[in-house]
Design an enzyme around this catalytic site. Structure first.
Site, PDB file in Angstrom:
ATOM      1  N   CYS A  13       0.833  -1.210   0.000  1.00  0.00           N
ATOM      2  CA  CYS A  13       0.000   0.000   0.000  1.00  0.00           C
ATOM      3  C   CYS A  13       0.861   1.251   0.000  1.00  0.00           C
ATOM      4  O   CYS A  13       0.449   2.300  -0.510  1.00  0.00           O
ATOM      5  CB  CYS A  13      -0.939   0.004   1.198  1.00  0.00           C
ATOM      6  SG  CYS A  13      -0.116  -0.189   2.794  1.00  0.00           S
ATOM      7  N   HIS A  21      -1.234   1.058   7.460  1.00  0.00           N
ATOM      8  CA  HIS A  21      -1.722   1.001   6.086  1.00  0.00           C
ATOM      9  C   HIS A  21      -1.667   2.397   5.471  1.00  0.00           C
ATOM     10  O   HIS A  21      -1.840   3.403   6.168  1.00  0.00           O
ATOM     11  CB  HIS A  21      -3.177   0.485   6.092  1.00  0.00           C
ATOM     12  CG  HIS A  21      -3.776   0.328   4.736  1.00  0.00           C
ATOM     13  ND1 HIS A  21      -3.236  -0.503   3.766  1.00  0.00           N
ATOM     14  CD2 HIS A  21      -4.875   0.906   4.163  1.00  0.00           C
ATOM     15  CE1 HIS A  21      -3.982  -0.432   2.673  1.00  0.00           C
ATOM     16  NE2 HIS A  21      -4.970   0.413   2.892  1.00  0.00           N
TER      17      HIS A  21
END
Length: 472
Positions: free
Chosen positions: A168, A420
């Site tokens: 990510c 994330h």
């Protein structure tokens, strides 16, 4: 990794008619008929499920290596086959003998040919109506959350990126660069084709593995470090310097590239000796500015405490450019005094870039831990005025110092090695939220509430200074 088994394991003359019908991502395992995590053997083109489903792809490899019926030992050629398979969803390649993902190809480029064929099969149903998906109804509201095509189906003019395993950090940067630079947009043009199926950046990821060894594997990485590595390597590639030698990341002696012409700025570092008053000036090129969040805004408050003042991006910029007295470990070697002396330091911006990248330093080392500063920093969507930080503001037009926000990278979680990354990007006046494969339209009110990690601002055109959205 570089796999030595490709040339012997990958079929040299692939008969594509041997592939199953339908989209590769929905192919079924030839043993259990599961359509979850399909993998295709690059020797025989049979399809089996991955190891986290029923493991028939791995069993297919193991069966090919075991003794044949009757106890006869398989020949070397047979044992060198059925080692390599390709994920029918991400198109990544894996070698069971090496027990690792593969970044190289055969001499004839067969792996890439299979990858391109699978991608074409996956995208075939989308080709006929792709033009319709990108066409907006003129009656659409600027604040409309979904774009309607002529058929009335809801669709987006943006494409997500599959997460290949803690990638990510890369996806967020690529989506931000897509929102910014025409040259990157051309390279990553598939990201704005509006495909409902997420694009897999595995080919780019494996190239990253080759040229940036520190990013190999599937552990979480720092998005800012990745961005700097990516821009630095792209700069060197565009210079034609492919031998890995380090070159300055800003134009010097005619070495400017598209990277430095877009992201490149210049700082003046001014140091003054507090004993004799000698002034030293140095010019430092930059591709981004790393800004501390001032210490007075870092304290965590309990529920019972009154909320304090909000930290703003201007507070961070002022902290970066304010005059500071250097501590003992940073004493300046004064050439006039001939020894290290107490001194002050101040930064001025001598040249502003077309794209101003501002990195908020949210991770700090304390003892043996790298902690995150979770303070919210208020930032403007438009009209960021950099004139007050210029060395010679009187020589700059006001329009050339105004910047509008184009993209934001956000880190969710508590640590740099975990959590994330997602990104917000603007395209044609609309904001989108990019969360790996998922792309959703969003409102400005949501964007400004984000706890930004990296902010990308674009210089406002003098000819279009009244427009809120600068097209790239």
């Amino acid at each position: 990794m570089e796999c030595p088994h490709l040339n012997s394991s990958v079929c040299t003359s692939i008969d594509y008619s041997g592939f199953p019908n339908g989209s590769p991502s929905s192919w079924c395992c030839s043993v259990c008929r599961s359509n979850k995590s399909p993998w295709v053997c690059l020797t025989c083109l049979s399809v089996h499920c991955g190891r986290y489903v029923n493991g028939h792809a791995k069993k297919h490899y193991e069966d090919s290596q075991s003794p044949a019926a009757g106890g006869q030992k398989r020949c070397d050629k047979q044992q060198s086959q059925h080692l390599v398979c390709m994920d029918c969803i991400s198109y990544s390649t894996f070698c069971y003998r090496c027990d690792d993902f593969v970044v190289n190809d055969t001499r004839l480029g067969q792996v890439q040919k299979v990858r391109e064929h699978l991608q074409s099969l996956e995208n075939a149903p989308l080709t006929a109506d792709r033009t319709l998906k990108r066409k907006l109804l003129e009656s659409s509201s600027p604040n409309s959350k979904l774009l309607k095509d002529n058929g009335g189906a809801s669709t987006l003019c943006a494409t997500g990126l599959r997460n290949l395993g803690n990638t990510c950090f890369m996806n967020a940067i690529l989506q931000s660069l897509r929102s910014l630079v025409e040259e990157f947009r051309k390279t990553l043009c598939s990201l704005w084709q509006g495909n409902p199926t997420a694009f897999s950046p595995d080919s780019l990821f494996y190239v990253v593995w080759k040229i940036m060894p520190s990013f190999r594997g599937y552990q979480q990485q720092d998005a800012h470090e990745f961005m700097r590595y990516l821009l630095d390597h792209l700069h060197r590639e565009l210079q034609g310097n492919r031998n890995g030698a380090k070159t300055p990341a800003a134009p010097q002696n005619g070495s400017s590239t598209v990277v430095t012409s877009i992201f490149g700025g210049v700082l003046q570092n001014e140091v003054n000796c507090l004993v004799c008053g000698t002034e030293s000036r140095k010019y430092d090129p930059f591709l981004d500015l790393s800004l501390d969040i001032p210490s007075q805004f870092r304290h965590k408050r309990t529920k019972d405490q009154e909320p304090g003042p909000t930290c703003t991006l201007l507070d961070c910029l002022r902290s970066f450019t304010d005059l500071e007295e250097l501590d003992e470990t940073e004493f300046y070697m004064c050439h006039k005094c001939k020894k290290k002396q107490k001194s002050t330091k101040k930064f001025w911006v001598q040249k502003l870039p077309k794209v101003l990248c501002l990195h908020l330093k949210r991770f700090h080392w304390t003892s043996y831990l790298r902690n995150k500063v979770d303070t919210y920093v208020e930032f403007p969507l438009r009209d960021l005025d950099m004139r007050g930080y210029l060395l010679e503001p009187e020589n700059s037009l006001r329009g050339g110092c105004l910047y509008d926000l184009a993209a934001v990278v956000v880190h969710h979680g508590s640590g740099v090695g975990s959590g994330h990354y997602t990104a917000y990007g603007r395209q044609e006046g609309r904001w989108y939220h990019f969360n790996d494969s998922t792309v959703t339209p969003t409102e400005e009110e949501t964007v400004v509430k984000a706890k930004a990690y990296i902010l990308f601002y674009t210089e406002r055109n003098d000819t279009a200074s009244s427009e809120m959205d600068t097209k790239l």
